[in-house]
Design a protein around this motif. Structure first.
Motif, PDB file in Angstrom:
ATOM      1  N   SER A   1       0.960  -1.317  -0.093  1.00  0.00           N
ATOM      2  CA  SER A   1      -0.025  -0.008   0.014  1.00  0.00           C
ATOM      3  C   SER A   1       0.883   1.297   0.054  1.00  0.00           C
ATOM      4  N   ASP A   2       0.138   2.612  -0.050  1.00  0.00           N
ATOM      5  CA  ASP A   2       1.051   3.589   0.017  1.00  0.00           C
ATOM      6  C   ASP A   2       1.540   4.016   1.356  1.00  0.00           C
ATOM      7  N   PRO A   3       2.657   4.089   1.764  1.00  0.00           N
ATOM      8  CA  PRO A   3       2.974   4.182   2.971  1.00  0.00           C
ATOM      9  C   PRO A   3       3.257   5.807   3.429  1.00  0.00           C
ATOM     10  N   VAL A   4       3.089   6.845   2.501  1.00  0.00           N
ATOM     11  CA  VAL A   4       3.364   8.008   2.580  1.00  0.00           C
ATOM     12  C   VAL A   4       2.123   8.879   3.067  1.00  0.00           C
ATOM     13  N   GLY A   5       2.307   9.260   4.231  1.00  0.00           N
ATOM     14  CA  GLY A   5       1.374  10.056   5.045  1.00  0.00           C
ATOM     15  C   GLY A   5       1.498  11.729   4.617  1.00  0.00           C
ATOM     16  N   SER A   6       1.995  12.461   5.727  1.00  0.00           N
ATOM     17  CA  SER A   6       2.198  13.874   5.448  1.00  0.00           C
ATOM     18  C   SER A   6       3.733  14.012   5.341  1.00  0.00           C
ATOM     19  N   THR A   7       4.396  15.164   4.888  1.00  0.00           N
ATOM     20  CA  THR A   7       5.747  15.354   4.632  1.00  0.00           C
ATOM     21  C   THR A   7       6.128  16.413   5.826  1.00  0.00           C
ATOM     22  N   PRO A   8       6.836  16.021   6.881  1.00  0.00           N
ATOM     23  CA  PRO A   8       6.969  16.910   7.882  1.00  0.00           C
ATOM     24  C   PRO A   8       8.256  17.773   7.936  1.00  0.00           C
ATOM     25  N   TRP A   9       8.863  17.463   6.970  1.00  0.00           N
ATOM     26  CA  TRP A   9      10.094  18.302   7.006  1.00  0.00           C
ATOM     27  C   TRP A   9       9.943  19.907   6.419  1.00  0.00           C
ATOM     28  N   PRO A  10      10.885  20.524   6.757  1.00  0.00           N
ATOM     29  CA  PRO A  10      10.867  21.983   6.057  1.00  0.00           C
ATOM     30  C   PRO A  10      11.308  22.026   4.797  1.00  0.00           C
ATOM     31  N   ASP A  11      11.185  22.960   3.944  1.00  0.00           N
ATOM     32  CA  ASP A  11      11.795  23.176   2.769  1.00  0.00           C
ATOM     33  C   ASP A  11      13.276  22.693   2.353  1.00  0.00           C
TER      34      ASP A  11
ATOM     35  N   ARG B   1      13.418  21.379  -1.189  1.00  0.00           N
ATOM     36  CA  ARG B   1      12.300  21.588  -1.907  1.00  0.00           C
ATOM     37  C   ARG B   1      12.517  22.267  -3.380  1.00  0.00           C
ATOM     38  N   ARG B   2      12.235  22.155  -4.285  1.00  0.00           N
ATOM     39  CA  ARG B   2      12.664  22.682  -5.654  1.00  0.00           C
ATOM     40  C   ARG B   2      11.163  22.675  -6.358  1.00  0.00           C
ATOM     41  N   GLY B   3      10.322  23.727  -6.255  1.00  0.00           N
ATOM     42  CA  GLY B   3       9.031  23.692  -6.901  1.00  0.00           C
ATOM     43  C   GLY B   3       8.033  22.556  -6.451  1.00  0.00           C
ATOM     44  N   ASP B   4       7.975  21.699  -7.299  1.00  0.00           N
ATOM     45  CA  ASP B   4       6.994  20.470  -6.978  1.00  0.00           C
ATOM     46  C   ASP B   4       7.725  19.165  -6.848  1.00  0.00           C
ATOM     47  N   GLU B   5       9.011  19.365  -6.544  1.00  0.00           N
ATOM     48  CA  GLU B   5       9.947  18.232  -6.357  1.00  0.00           C
ATOM     49  C   GLU B   5      10.749  18.470  -5.069  1.00  0.00           C
TER      50      GLU B   5
ATOM     51  N   ALA C   1       4.613  15.700  -3.635  1.00  0.00           N
ATOM     52  CA  ALA C   1       3.385  15.272  -2.983  1.00  0.00           C
ATOM     53  C   ALA C   1       3.256  13.816  -2.622  1.00  0.00           C
ATOM     54  N   SER C   2       3.648  13.230  -3.576  1.00  0.00           N
ATOM     55  CA  SER C   2       3.642  11.646  -3.504  1.00  0.00           C
ATOM     56  C   SER C   2       4.824  10.921  -3.151  1.00  0.00           C
ATOM     57  N   LEU C   3       6.037  11.566  -3.343  1.00  0.00           N
ATOM     58  CA  LEU C   3       7.241  10.958  -3.045  1.00  0.00           C
ATOM     59  C   LEU C   3       7.719   9.838  -4.129  1.00  0.00           C
ATOM     60  N   ARG C   4       6.989   9.920  -5.295  1.00  0.00           N
ATOM     61  CA  ARG C   4       7.304   9.015  -6.469  1.00  0.00           C
ATOM     62  C   ARG C   4       8.707   9.337  -6.909  1.00  0.00           C
ATOM     63  N   PRO C   5       9.509   8.492  -7.105  1.00  0.00           N
ATOM     64  CA  PRO C   5      10.984   9.048  -7.792  1.00  0.00           C
ATOM     65  C   PRO C   5      10.716   9.309  -9.219  1.00  0.00           C
TER      66      PRO C   5
END
Length: 256
Positions: A36-46, A71-75, A100-104
């Motif tokens: 299943s998808d393990p990704v919940g929220s992304t808690p780290w700063p930019d 963070r670089r835009g949407d990545e 958003a999804s952490l998909r590589p």
């Protein structure tokens, strides 16, 4: 350099569980829940840089590792850097993932000693039929390997693990699985995660109440501890016979 020989390459050996253990494991995922998808929220700063001391079974420091996110835009740009002074080893991996999804999305790696060099590049994509894939090129000791690997649902790059696990909705006995992609080995592996409880972890930057996360399969099980309080920093990671222990937290990019 063959895969077996690469495992003896100083930089790769030190990071074995992070970079190659999943692929080397012989496990069919029996007893795991459905992926299943393990990704919940992304808690780290930019921007965040976490540094760790690497110690051996005697407690002696043998090197260090950085986990850097920007963070670089949407990545997100995820960077893992191993520095092992005794062997003059540097092993740097950079993975770009969807924010958003952490998909590589893209992958690059350079690992060097005075005598050896490994370079890896890969691109993740989606075909016209909707099938996800990764295309990789590995240059290892002058030998070049190219591979296109089709991916199943809930597949994530192994070098994003330190961030992927951090997004979990931590709770006692939480259990799930997903698929791990090892670009260097050009293989995938089912990974199981289970939250075992909470422990007090002592580091040079403070004491943390942390969730204990058990990770399998692997040659041996791994255990990682993530701070209970947000932003759920990884404070310790046991990869027998090595241990990573938090030594520095930076939330602004260091001056060049």
């Amino acid at each position: 350099m063959t895969f077996a020989r690469a495992a003896r390459f100083a930089g790769l050996a030190m990071a074995a569980a992070l970079l190659t253990t999943f692929a080397a494991a012989c496990a069919d995922g029996a007893g795991f829940p459905e992926p299943s998808d393990p990704v919940g929220s992304t808690p780290w700063p930019d921007y965040e840089l976490l540094r760790y001391d690497i110690t051996d079974q005697t407690g002696a420091r043998v090197g260090g590792v950085d986990f850097e996110v920007e963070r670089r835009g949407d990545e997100y740009r995820l960077r893992v850097l191993f520095l092992l002074p005794e062997t003059a080893t540097e092993d740097e991996t950079i993975v770009f993932v969807d924010a958003a999804s952490l998909r590589p999305l893209r992958y690059e790696r350079l690992a060097t000693t005075p005598d050896e060099r490994v370079e890896v590049r890969a691109t993740y994509g989606v075909g016209a039929d909707g099938q996800r894939f990764v295309e990789s090129v590995v240059v290892d000791g002058g030998e070049r390997r190219e591979e296109r690997l089709e991916l199943e649902d809930f597949s994530f790059d192994t070098d994003s693990s330190a961030w992927l696990w951090r997004t979990l909705p931590f709770a006692l006995d939480l259990e799930l699985s997903y698929r791990n992609v090892n670009v260097f080995a050009q293989r995938t592996q089912l990974v199981g995660l289970r939250v075992r409880g909470q422990d007090e972890i002592h580091t040079s930057v403070g004491d943390f109440l942390a969730w204990q996360l058990e990770v399998s399969p692997g040659v041996e099980r791994q255990t990682a501890w993530f701070a209970v309080d947000a932003p759920h920093i990884l404070v310790r990671w046991d990869l027998e016979p090595r241990r990573y222990l938090l030594s520095e937290i930076l939330t602004e990019r260091p001056a060049e």
